[in-house]
Design a protein around this motif. Structure first.
Motif, PDB file in Angstrom:
ATOM      1  N   GLN A  17      -7.260   0.792  -0.357  1.00 31.63           N
ATOM      2  CA  GLN A  17      -7.665  -0.362   0.453  1.00 31.63           C
ATOM      3  C   GLN A  17      -8.870   0.014   1.324  1.00 31.63           C
ATOM      4  O   GLN A  17      -9.828  -0.740   1.423  1.00 31.63           O
ATOM      5  CB  GLN A  17      -6.475  -0.763   1.332  1.00 31.63           C
TER       6      GLN A  17
ATOM      7  N   SER B  12       0.841  -1.207   0.000  1.00 29.35           N
ATOM      8  CA  SER B  12       0.000   0.000   0.000  1.00 29.35           C
ATOM      9  C   SER B  12       0.869   1.248   0.000  1.00 29.35           C
ATOM     10  O   SER B  12       0.580   2.220  -0.688  1.00 29.35           O
ATOM     11  CB  SER B  12      -0.912   0.021   1.225  1.00 29.35           C
TER      12      SER B  12
ATOM     13  N   ASP C 194      -5.953  -1.406  -4.657  1.00 35.30           N
ATOM     14  CA  ASP C 194      -5.318  -1.973  -3.476  1.00 35.30           C
ATOM     15  C   ASP C 194      -6.296  -2.914  -2.783  1.00 35.30           C
ATOM     16  O   ASP C 194      -7.278  -2.476  -2.187  1.00 35.30           O
ATOM     17  CB  ASP C 194      -4.888  -0.836  -2.538  1.00 35.30           C
ATOM     18  N   GLU C 195      -6.026  -4.197  -2.863  1.00 30.43           N
ATOM     19  CA  GLU C 195      -6.889  -5.235  -2.285  1.00 30.43           C
ATOM     20  C   GLU C 195      -8.371  -5.007  -2.557  1.00 30.43           C
ATOM     21  O   GLU C 195      -9.175  -4.888  -1.628  1.00 30.43           O
ATOM     22  CB  GLU C 195      -6.647  -5.330  -0.774  1.00 30.43           C
TER      23      GLU C 195
END
Ligand SMILES: Nc1ncnc2c1ncn2[C@@H]1O[C@H](COP(=O)(O)OP(=O)(O)OP(=O)(O)O)[C@@H](O)[C@H]1O
Ligand SMILES: [Mg+2]
Lengths: 514, 324
Positions: free
Chosen positions: A97, A55, A176-177
């Motif tokens: 995220q 991240s 991000d994820e």
């Protein structure tokens, strides 16, 4: 560094190139000398353990953090990216995220923010509606522009984030994820969108812990460990086993080993339960089941079919509108009293319900248990003992960095999750309610958590496991219930569970009908 | 002419006069709090404005010079507040309180040094005050039943700052809900990260909000010392800044409801002024102190009981820190 790019098999000018990126937060070195080249028009995966620095690296590319050293090249040209605005101008978009949306705003207002196109909103709104409808059509991203973001399910909120980036002209999109909070169906939808983007020549960087997803959609993959970039591979030339080993630095057992369960006394008995949500809509309807000591009862189902409300009711957070919940034969009144009666609860949305972000790690590690005798002396908290306990758990659950005084907000997403898990598992509950135990945590930690849950079961604890990961339920649970639209569709022993039948039940198709 | 009707009109008239500084300060609070900065310092900024206005007006003999000095000084205070709480991420309430205390001491001290009148600044120079304006035709239609007196007594005959405050409310509402600045303002108080990642500077947004708040509190201060009254006095704001903050919360951080709340508080104040010295049957004269407490009691009652759940901007009070 050029050699690095060549090793990754990148042949033309990369869309993005990061060279020698370093970043530390106080004593924590989040990125050390990181190099990365992402080929234009590809989907590039990044994997790595919790806290590996993924991240951070992407936030540097997006201008959200400033690197201590290193250079960024976009389309082969060096770029100074000192703020997100610079990144947006360079054609970079990012889906974080933790979503970056203004919750009380409508979708449209969120899209407009920063791209209003004039002092008054009027003109911008008309233009935005036109352009966004075109983008929606091109990529299959349907969203109701006038809905308030707070009321939207996470899957849709994520689409809003993607739309936001595309509306601002991103041709390089970092996610991000993105699948951590999605149901498998939503994840599939997302991957279709990403493939669409690639077809249109855009470049995608995808961070995920799910190696299956890496294998399914990416062209290249890079592995990070301890703040360094340790490997680049073509996806076609690697395997999940190799990636897992590269990430963790040792061989990882991807299967759970467990013996047969020896169920004892009933610990939790639920009968005729009905639970309504905040809008008074029944989300759990007439649910009855029992969890016994020494067994893991798994609840499978597509997210949003009442599992969250069920868990909240069982934990005493939400009052059921009908039915009974008995913990060791006595009704559950509220969360505090349930906790005192040895009920542990790992909430599904741990970041919102499981942690106080501005508290330190050790404070979070005792949150809700601070009244336990062992923590108190004459009404005062025994700080030293709590901190020592927290350090021990951080060691065992591999929470990084092992700093009990760091604020919860400063841990990486996965490490925050591990903290909550450590707290609830290590206070040794008789009944453990656990929602999505491995959401957002890396495979090394998944292995550990799964083993820990099985050990607790073998020590005679009752465990209720709710997960949208079918694989996880099938490998951990002794019995499986399938929930659909608030009802229990069927029950089966783990041995006789097969993916196809579970999948049908999860879609609401019962045996008789099928 | 019905006597009771005239009484009501006069009461409404003084409500309007008393509400003006509250409205201006509440709107100032709205800008800063919507941006995420708690503005407990409204009190001090307003007092600073009153001081600067009186001093400048008295020295130059121009009410407008006083107004601009007030705005300038209040904006300066706002920038100090911003420097402490935005740039250096200090606690917003603590730095705001510090400003209040500093201004409360500084004003009378400087006034004493410059004007030698025991902390007072009399505003006696020719043209140094804002005079009441008579609206067109006020005298001509005074005799028209109902509408005439309302127009002539209630609407006409205020100084320009009263009209400015009333016009500011719809203007602020428009800016807040229809302009780019308003969209970003509402966003930055809810979710500064979202604003940051959208490519907008959180610090600059908050500074701008504080500057606008400074302008408005400056006007409010000038109103106190060179329009409503003719002098600067020690502690002359007398808690109006806090009252405005309460009105803002009561109005749930929205312009129109905040205006109504200000009018309500001002009305209580006007009633309080009327009740002083009045004989009440059985009780006799109520002590002045008890009567003066009415507006404050009302504030407590309203905030404690009737507001319902006031949902503050989510990020309010927190300095924006993204890396430690
Ligand atoms: N704002 C911050 N302040 C202080 N430390 C931070 C901050 N953000 C991240 N860190 C630290 O930097 C390291 C890298 O974090 P990062 O969020 O990049 O990890 P990650 O690879 O994304 O992990 P995950 O898979 O858990 O999301 C971690 O040790 C984390 O604690
Ligand atoms: Mg992360």
């Amino acid at each position: 560094m050029g050699a690095e790019a060549a090793a990754a098999g990148v042949d033309e000018t990369p869309a993005v190139e990061l060279r020698g990126i370093c970043k530390s937060f106080g004593p924590v070195q989040a990125n050390r000398e990181v190099d990365l080249a992402v080929a234009a028009g590809t989907i590039h995966g990044i994997v790595g353990e919790n806290g590996a620095g993924k991240s951070t690296l992407m936030n540097i590319l997006y201008g959200f953090y400033q690197p201590d050293a290193g250079r960024i090249l976009v389309d082969g040209r060096p770029r100074r990216i000192r703020s997100p605005l610079d990144a947006i101008r360079a054609g970079i978009g990012m889906v974080h995220q933790h979503f970056m949306l203004v919750e009380p705003f409508t979708v449209l207002e969120n899209l407009l923010l920063g791209a209003e196109g004039g002092f008054t909103l009027e003109a911008g709104i008309a233009r935005a509606r036109r352009e966004i409808e075109a983008i929606e059509r091109d990529y299959g991203l349907e969203v109701d522009l006038d809905a308030v973001v707070r009321d939207l399910p996470v899957g849709v909120q994520q689409r809003v984030e993607i739309l936001k980036a595309l509306f601002r002209g991103a041709h390089i999109l970092v996610l991000d994820e993105p699948t951590g909070v999605l149901t498998p169906q939503e994840a599939d939808h997302l991957f279709r969108i990403l493939e669409n983007l690639r077809e249109q020549g855009r470049t995608v960087v995808l961070i995920t812990h799910k190696l299956r997803e890496i294998m399914a959609v990416t062209d290249h993959v890079s592995v990070m460990r301890g703040g360094r970039m340790v490997a680049h591979r073509r996806t076609s030339e690697t395997s999940t086993e190799e990636l897992a080993e590269l990430m963790v630095g040792r061989k990882v057992l991807l299967r759970v080993e467990k013996g047969p369960a020896r169920p004892g006394e009933p610990v939790l008995e639920v009968a005729g339960l009905e639970v309504r949500d905040d809008f008074d809509v029944p989300r759990v309807r007439d649910v009855s089941f029992t969890v016994r000591a020494g067994e893991i009862l798994g609840i499978a189902g597509v997210a949003g079919n009442g599992q969250s409300e069920l868990l909240e009711a069982l934990a005493g957070i939400r009052r059921p509108s009908r039915g009974r919940i008995l913990l060791r034969g006595r009704p559950v009144e509220d969360a505090a009293r349930a906790r005192a009666r040895r009920l542990g609860h790992v909430p599904e949305d741990r970041l919102r319900m499981g942690l106080v972000r501005s508290f330190t790690a050790w404070e979070n590690a005792i949150l809700g248990y601070q009244r336990l005798a062992g923590y108190l002396r004459g009404g005062f908290l025994r700080r030293r003992r709590m901190i020592a306990g927290c350090v021990d758990w951080m060691e065992r659950y591999d929470v990084r960095p092992r700093d009990p005084f760091l604020h919860a907000a400063d841990f990486s997403g996965g490490n925050q999750q591990k903290l909550v898990l450590a707290r609830e598992l290590e206070h040794d509950p008789d009944l453990l309610l656990v929602g999505q135990p491995t959401r957002g945590v890396d495979i090394g930690a998944i292995e550990f958590i799964h083993r820990r849950l099985v050990a607790m079961r073998d020590a005679g604890k009752a465990i209720l496991l709710v997960s949208v990961e079918l694989e996880e339920v099938m490998s951990l649970a002794d019995r499986i219930l399938v929930m659909f639209d608030g009802r229990i569709m069927g029950e089966m022993a783990a041995e006789e569970a097969e993916e196809r039948r579970l999948g049908l039940l999860m879609a609401g198709v019962t045996a008789e009908a099928g | 002419m019905n006597d009771l009707f005239l009484q009501v009109l006069l009461l409404a008239d003084s409500t309007l006069r008393l509400a003006t500084p509250l409205v201006l300060a509440a709107l100032a609070g709205l800008f800063s709090e919507r941006s995420g900065v708690v503005n407990i310092a409204l009190e001090g900024k307003m007092l600073g404005g009153a001081f600067a206005a009186a001093a400048a007006a008295q020295l130059t003999g121009s009410a407008f010079a006083g107004l601009f000095a007030a705005i300038g000084f209040a904006v300066f205070l706002a920038l100090v507040h911003g420097f402490a709480s935005i740039t250096n991420r200090g606690d917003q309430v603590v730095s705001g309180m510090a400003l209040n205390i500093m201004v409360a001491g500084l004003g009378p001290t400087l006034a004493d040094a410059w004007f030698g009148q025991a902390g007072r600044i009399p505003v006696t120079a020719e043209g140094a005050r804002f005079r009441p304006l008579t609206l067109p035709f006020a005298e001509e239609i005074r005799e028209v039943p109902v509408i005439g007196p309302i127009y002539a007594e209630l609407l006409s005959g205020h100084n320009i700052l009263v009209y400015l405050a009333l016009l500011a409310v719809p203007l602020v509402a428009w800016v807040l809900y229809r302009s780019r600045f308003g969209l970003r303002l509402r966003a930055v108080g809810e979710s500064p990260e979202a604003v940051d990642t959208a490519g907008i500077s959180v610090a600059w947004m908050r500074y701008r909000a504080l500057i606008v708040a400074g302008v408005l509190t400056g006007i409010a201060g000038a109103y106190l010392s060179v329009a409503q009254n003719a002098s600067f006095l020690r502690d002359m704001t007398a808690g109006k800044g806090y009252l405005a903050l309460a009105a803002l919360i009561f109005g749930k951080w929205r312009p129109l409801p905040a205006l109504l709340a200000c009018l309500l508080f001002a009305f209580a104040d006007a009633v309080q002024a009327r009740l002083q010295g009045v004989e009440v049957p059985l009780v006799g004269t109520i002590p002045t102190e008890a009567i003066q407490a009415i507006p404050y009691l009302l504030t407590i009652l309203l905030l404690a009981g009737f507001v319902g759940r006031a949902v503050a901007p989510k990020a309010i009070g927190q300095p924006y820190v993204k890396e430690r």
